[in-house]
Design a protein around this motif. Structure first.
Motif, PDB file in Angstrom:
ATOM      1  N   ARG A 151       0.822  -1.210   0.000  1.00 28.81           N
ATOM      2  CA  ARG A 151       0.000   0.000   0.000  1.00 28.81           C
ATOM      3  C   ARG A 151       0.857   1.261   0.000  1.00 28.81           C
ATOM      4  O   ARG A 151       0.645   2.196   0.773  1.00 28.81           O
ATOM      5  N   ILE A 152       1.842   1.302  -0.884  1.00 26.25           N
ATOM      6  CA  ILE A 152       2.650   2.501  -1.095  1.00 26.25           C
ATOM      7  C   ILE A 152       2.097   3.203  -2.331  1.00 26.25           C
ATOM      8  O   ILE A 152       2.050   2.618  -3.419  1.00 26.25           O
ATOM      9  N   THR A 153       1.658   4.442  -2.184  1.00 19.24           N
ATOM     10  CA  THR A 153       0.972   5.160  -3.261  1.00 19.24           C
ATOM     11  C   THR A 153       1.548   6.563  -3.400  1.00 19.24           C
ATOM     12  O   THR A 153       2.329   7.019  -2.567  1.00 19.24           O
ATOM     13  N   ALA A 154       1.142   7.263  -4.472  1.00 12.01           N
ATOM     14  CA  ALA A 154       1.664   8.614  -4.696  1.00 12.01           C
ATOM     15  C   ALA A 154       0.611   9.493  -5.346  1.00 12.01           C
ATOM     16  O   ALA A 154      -0.159   9.050  -6.198  1.00 12.01           O
ATOM     17  N   LYS A 175       6.719  -0.982  -9.890  1.00 10.53           N
ATOM     18  CA  LYS A 175       6.398  -2.236  -9.221  1.00 10.53           C
ATOM     19  C   LYS A 175       6.368  -2.077  -7.706  1.00 10.53           C
ATOM     20  O   LYS A 175       5.993  -3.007  -6.988  1.00 10.53           O
ATOM     21  N   ARG A 176       6.754  -0.908  -7.245  1.00  9.98           N
ATOM     22  CA  ARG A 176       6.745  -0.639  -5.802  1.00  9.98           C
ATOM     23  C   ARG A 176       5.550   0.231  -5.416  1.00  9.98           C
ATOM     24  O   ARG A 176       5.159   0.271  -4.249  1.00  9.98           O
ATOM     25  N   MET A 177       4.992   0.948  -6.396  1.00 11.86           N
ATOM     26  CA  MET A 177       3.847   1.820  -6.171  1.00 11.86           C
ATOM     27  C   MET A 177       2.556   1.058  -6.448  1.00 11.86           C
ATOM     28  O   MET A 177       2.365   0.513  -7.529  1.00 11.86           O
ATOM     29  N   ALA A 178       1.653   1.059  -5.478  1.00 15.11           N
ATOM     30  CA  ALA A 178       0.385   0.345  -5.667  1.00 15.11           C
ATOM     31  C   ALA A 178      -0.548   1.104  -6.597  1.00 15.11           C
ATOM     32  O   ALA A 178      -1.223   0.509  -7.437  1.00 15.11           O
ATOM     33  N   ALA A 179      -0.613   2.432  -6.464  1.00 16.83           N
ATOM     34  CA  ALA A 179      -1.533   3.245  -7.261  1.00 16.83           C
ATOM     35  C   ALA A 179      -1.055   4.684  -7.232  1.00 16.83           C
ATOM     36  O   ALA A 179      -0.341   5.103  -6.314  1.00 16.83           O
ATOM     37  N   LEU A 180      -1.496   5.464  -8.247  1.00 14.80           N
ATOM     38  CA  LEU A 180      -1.078   6.865  -8.355  1.00 14.80           C
ATOM     39  C   LEU A 180      -2.271   7.735  -8.696  1.00 14.80           C
ATOM     40  O   LEU A 180      -3.194   7.306  -9.399  1.00 14.80           O
ATOM     41  N   ALA A 181      -2.241   8.993  -8.200  1.00 14.45           N
ATOM     42  CA  ALA A 181      -3.367   9.902  -8.402  1.00 14.45           C
ATOM     43  C   ALA A 181      -2.867  11.326  -8.661  1.00 14.45           C
ATOM     44  O   ALA A 181      -2.835  12.161  -7.752  1.00 14.45           O
ATOM     45  N   PRO A 182      -2.458  11.629  -9.886  1.00 15.69           N
ATOM     46  CA  PRO A 182      -1.991  12.977 -10.218  1.00 15.69           C
ATOM     47  C   PRO A 182      -3.138  13.978 -10.370  1.00 15.69           C
ATOM     48  O   PRO A 182      -4.191  13.642 -10.916  1.00 15.69           O
ATOM     49  N   ALA A 320      -7.162   2.859  -1.331  1.00 15.00           N
ATOM     50  CA  ALA A 320      -7.593   1.730  -0.508  1.00 15.00           C
ATOM     51  C   ALA A 320      -8.081   0.562  -1.359  1.00 15.00           C
ATOM     52  O   ALA A 320      -7.973  -0.600  -0.962  1.00 15.00           O
ATOM     53  N   SER A 321      -8.606   0.877  -2.539  1.00 15.59           N
ATOM     54  CA  SER A 321      -9.188  -0.146  -3.406  1.00 15.59           C
ATOM     55  C   SER A 321      -8.171  -0.826  -4.315  1.00 15.59           C
ATOM     56  O   SER A 321      -8.505  -1.812  -4.983  1.00 15.59           O
ATOM     57  N   HIS A 322      -6.928  -0.300  -4.347  1.00 17.55           N
ATOM     58  CA  HIS A 322      -5.956  -0.829  -5.307  1.00 17.55           C
ATOM     59  C   HIS A 322      -4.605  -1.114  -4.652  1.00 17.55           C
ATOM     60  O   HIS A 322      -3.586  -0.488  -4.989  1.00 17.55           O
ATOM     61  N   PRO A 323      -4.558  -2.081  -3.741  1.00 17.72           N
ATOM     62  CA  PRO A 323      -3.255  -2.492  -3.209  1.00 17.72           C
ATOM     63  C   PRO A 323      -2.538  -3.398  -4.198  1.00 17.72           C
ATOM     64  O   PRO A 323      -3.159  -3.989  -5.084  1.00 17.72           O
ATOM     65  N   LEU A 324      -1.233  -3.480  -4.044  1.00 23.27           N
ATOM     66  CA  LEU A 324      -0.506  -4.525  -4.752  1.00 23.27           C
ATOM     67  C   LEU A 324      -0.898  -5.868  -4.147  1.00 23.27           C
ATOM     68  O   LEU A 324      -1.176  -5.955  -2.944  1.00 23.27           O
TER      69      LEU A 324
END
Length: 334
Positions: A151-154, A175-182, A320-324
């Motif tokens: 659950r590492i996101t940006a 591959k380390r980021m679960a999800a991103l939201a620019p 929360a909905s997009h973990p690795l």
């Protein structure tokens, strides 16, 4: 309740066993759960924000770290990286994104990196290695705190949002980021002439299922929704940018349009279990802003106004909905 506690404990133990057994023999620079069980660094407390120094690529740099009120050193905690816009700083981003206020977040740790000269890698003529800076931050944070590697996101604003796209396209950090939201992102492409609706968007993501949630205003005069030339480089149209991500993730180029609020729609890509893996929120009459129904440093500027929706809780729900998956989050360890 007992079964739930046991399940959580088993999951934590599984992470610890795999990380300990596999990371050290292979000489990796980090152990994803190395910080679990440790006391908070000196001077830090639950609910606090602290300025931290870190050496990266021969430079002394810094970031702000927010320890959430519900942080527990024995329970892996979600981590959000939040990147400020151009000519702004880490503190201004903290005040803008609302990720540290209890109304929205009491459980996720939030880190606010500080850009060199208030700029980020990917902006024309910026040569600093912020991918390495981010890697160094993640390694340091994971050594000090109990972080959930799935659950590492940006997120980020403007140039910081553009850097989120660079992270998403990096073969390792993707591959380390679960999800991103620019938010109001500046996605520069070094090419000329600029064909904003068809420009090739370079990307070397290490996986083909990167969750991407973008926000943009139709009245953005800084980073126009329809793209174009800027700083002698090319900005893609935002529809082209988000559609490109959908195609890259194997979702196709067709979207479902959903009204969200007045003058606001959501474009969502994907079907079945992949529904909403790539999304764009578009409000036609806001500018270069972090969308919020409350006044902030963006929407109180002359000629701007509050949005008809709030991006922050939407971002948190998306994260929360997009973990690795467990396998994905341990892939770098393996």
């Amino acid at each position: 309740m007992v079964h739930l506690v046991m399940a959580v404990a088993t999951l934590i133990a599984s992470y610890l066993i795999v990380a300990e057994a596999l990371a050290t023999p292979r000489g990796l620079p980090f152990n994803p759960l190395a910080g679990c069980g440790k006391s908070l660094p000196k001077g830090q407390a639950l609910g606090s924000v602290t300025n931290v120094s870190i050496a990266s690529s021969g430079l002394q740099r810094s970031y702000l770290v927010f320890v959430p009120p519900k942080y527990n050193a024995f329970i892996p905690t979600p981590l959000i990286l939040s990147y400020h816009g151009g000519n702004r700083d880490a503190l201004s981003q903290l005040l803008l994104d609302q990720l540290t206020i209890p109304e929205f977040n009491t459980a996720s740790m939030v880190v606010y990196p500080q850009g060199i000269a208030e700029k980020w890698q990917g902006v024309p003529n910026v040569t600093v290695n912020d991918v390495q800076f981010t890697t160094d931050i993640l390694n340091q944070i994971e050594s000090l705190y109990c972080i959930n590697p799935s659950r590492i996101t940006a997120t980020g604003k403007s140039d910081g949002a553009g850097f989120c796209n660079i992270l998403a396209c990096d073969p390792v950090l993707s591959k380390r980021m679960a999800a991103l939201a620019p938010v109001s992102g500046a996605y520069y492409v070094d090419t000329s002439p600029c064909s904003a609706s068809t420009v090739a968007l370079p990307c070397s993501a290490g996986r083909t299922d990167v969750p991407m949630l973008a926000f943009h205003g139709g009245n953005d005069t800084t980073i126009p929704y329809l793209g174009g030339d800027r700083k002698e480089e090319c900005l893609p149209t935002i529809p082209h940018f988000i559609q490109d991500w959908a195609v890259r993730d194997g979702l196709g180029d067709k979207n479902m349009t959903t009204p969200i609020a007045t003058d606001t729609v959501k474009y969502s890509f994907g079907r079945g279990l992949q529904t909403g893996l790539v999304e764009l929120f578009y409000e036609s009459n806001i500018g270069h802003d972090w969308p919020s129904t409350e006044p902030n440093s963006d929407n109180t500027a002359v000629g701007h106004h509050v949005a008809n929706y709030n991006a922050t809780p939407i971002i948190l729900e998306f994260f929360a909905s997009h973990p690795l998956s467990i396998l994905e989050s341990l892939e770098e360890v393996l």
